[in-house]
Design a protein around this motif. Structure first.
Motif, short mmCIF file in Angstrom:
data_model
loop_
_atom_site.label_atom_id
_atom_site.label_comp_id
_atom_site.label_asym_id
_atom_site.label_seq_id
_atom_site.Cartn_x
_atom_site.Cartn_y
_atom_site.Cartn_z
N ALA A 187 27.38 49.39 43.24
CA ALA A 187 27.20 47.95 43.37
C ALA A 187 28.01 47.26 42.28
O ALA A 187 28.25 47.83 41.20
N GLY A 188 28.42 46.04 42.57
CA GLY A 188 29.21 45.30 41.61
C GLY A 188 29.56 43.92 42.13
O GLY A 188 28.80 43.32 42.89
N ALA A 189 30.74 43.44 41.74
CA ALA A 189 31.11 42.07 42.05
C ALA A 189 32.58 41.97 42.44
O ALA A 189 33.41 42.79 42.00
N ASN A 190 32.90 40.96 43.26
CA ASN A 190 34.27 40.62 43.65
C ASN A 190 34.65 39.27 43.05
O ASN A 190 33.83 38.35 42.98
N LEU A 191 35.90 39.16 42.65
CA LEU A 191 36.52 37.87 42.36
C LEU A 191 37.66 37.71 43.35
O LEU A 191 38.71 38.34 43.21
N SER A 192 37.46 36.89 44.39
CA SER A 192 38.37 36.86 45.52
C SER A 192 39.03 35.50 45.68
O SER A 192 38.54 34.47 45.20
N SER A 250 29.64 56.25 37.30
CA SER A 250 31.07 55.99 37.44
C SER A 250 31.32 54.49 37.44
O SER A 250 30.55 53.71 38.03
N LEU A 251 32.38 54.09 36.78
CA LEU A 251 32.81 52.70 36.73
C LEU A 251 34.18 52.60 37.38
O LEU A 251 35.10 53.34 37.02
N ASP A 252 34.32 51.68 38.35
CA ASP A 252 35.59 51.50 39.05
C ASP A 252 36.04 50.05 38.97
O ASP A 252 35.23 49.13 39.17
N GLY A 270 43.98 37.49 52.02
CA GLY A 270 43.05 37.52 50.91
C GLY A 270 43.44 38.56 49.88
O GLY A 270 44.18 39.50 50.15
N ASN A 271 42.93 38.38 48.66
CA ASN A 271 43.08 39.38 47.62
C ASN A 271 41.89 39.24 46.67
O ASN A 271 41.26 38.18 46.60
N LEU A 272 41.58 40.30 45.96
CA LEU A 272 40.44 40.24 45.05
C LEU A 272 40.55 41.30 43.97
O LEU A 272 41.28 42.28 44.11
N PHE A 273 39.80 41.08 42.90
CA PHE A 273 39.55 42.07 41.87
C PHE A 273 38.09 42.48 41.99
O PHE A 273 37.21 41.63 42.13
N GLN A 274 37.85 43.79 41.95
CA GLN A 274 36.50 44.31 42.16
C GLN A 274 36.11 45.26 41.03
O GLN A 274 36.90 46.10 40.62
N ALA A 275 34.88 45.10 40.55
CA ALA A 275 34.33 46.01 39.53
C ALA A 275 32.97 46.49 40.02
O ALA A 275 32.12 45.68 40.39
N THR A 276 32.76 47.81 40.06
CA THR A 276 31.51 48.37 40.54
C THR A 276 31.03 49.50 39.62
O THR A 276 31.84 50.18 38.99
N LEU A 277 29.73 49.67 39.61
CA LEU A 277 29.10 50.77 38.88
C LEU A 277 28.41 51.67 39.90
O LEU A 277 27.63 51.19 40.74
N GLY A 278 28.75 52.96 39.87
CA GLY A 278 28.19 53.90 40.84
C GLY A 278 27.28 54.93 40.21
O GLY A 278 27.42 55.26 39.03
#
Length: 223
Positions: A31-36, A181-183, A211-219
């Motif tokens: 789970a994490g967040a998008n900046l789109s 894991s961090l992506d 569209g384009n985005l930066f995504q950061a998630t923790l697994g």
């Protein structure tokens, strides 16, 4: 003192076992967040009566949720397919006769089902690099852009929205700490995710945006 030494030894062994956790198959939750953002090479200009309307790019990014499940096959070289619920969006500036409307912008948000398939390799024990294709299906329409077009067009106009399914790519880096894991990734689209066709007796126009985005998630690997 003896009890303290035993406790420190147990904690060290536990951490070492966790840090060396690297099976050939992993399944987990993330789970994490998008900046789109949504942008393109063309803006849309419409004329309704004696009034001119323009929809133009806005550089602001929208914050959204991203989360789902991942599978990883392999160690040094691996394949990682994922199934994610991803909230994406962006903004358009809206002008009427060269002046922004009351809100100044049209805020778009979509809920998507994303299926990226990433191919990656490890540079060190903890560090990963990956990239691959992605398919994205729009689950919910955004009413704001439809309302905005209806506000500036007359009843004789016909507005249609296309491209429920889009294709793109993801590329990024990851860090593994035992089962965690961090992506961090960048995502881009190969085709337009917003495509508007507008037709009436006097105007025919198209409005297409990618569209384009930066995504950061923790697994968290369950097994």
């Amino acid at each position: 003192m003896k009890k303290l030494m035993i406790t420190l030894c147990v904690m060290t062994l536990s951490y070492t076992a966790s840090a060396q956790y690297n099976p050939g198959f992993r399944f987990g939750l993330k789970a994490g967040a998008n900046l789109s953002n949504i942008n393109g090479s063309n803006d849309l200009s419409l004329n309704s009566g004696n009034t001119a309307f323009n929809f133009q790019d806005n550089s602001n990014r929208s914050l959204g949720f991203a989360g789902g499940v991942f599978f990883r096959f392999g160690r040094a070289l691996y394949i990682q397919p994922e199934i994610l619920l991803s909230q994406k969006g962006g903004q358009f500036n809206m002008y009427k006769d060269g002046v922004k409307n009351e809100d100044g912008k049209v805020d778009l948000r979509f809920s998507n089902l994303d299926v990226p398939v990433l191919f990656g390799f490890r540079i060190a024990r903890f560090f990963r690099v990956n990239a691959g294709p992605m398919a994205s299906m729009k689950l919910s329409p955004n009413g704001k852009i439809k309302d905005s077009f209806e506000d500036v067009t007359d009843e004789n106009g016909s507005v249609t929205f296309q491209n429920r399914l889009s294709f793109g790519y993801q590329a990024g880096v990851g860090l593994d700490f035992g089962r965690l894991s961090l992506d961090v990734r960048y995502e881009g689209n190969l085709n337009e995710i917003v495509k508007v066709n507008y037709n009436n007796a006097t105007t025919a126009a198209q409005f297409g945006k990618k569209g384009n985005l930066f995504q950061a998630t923790l697994g968290l690997a369950i097994f």
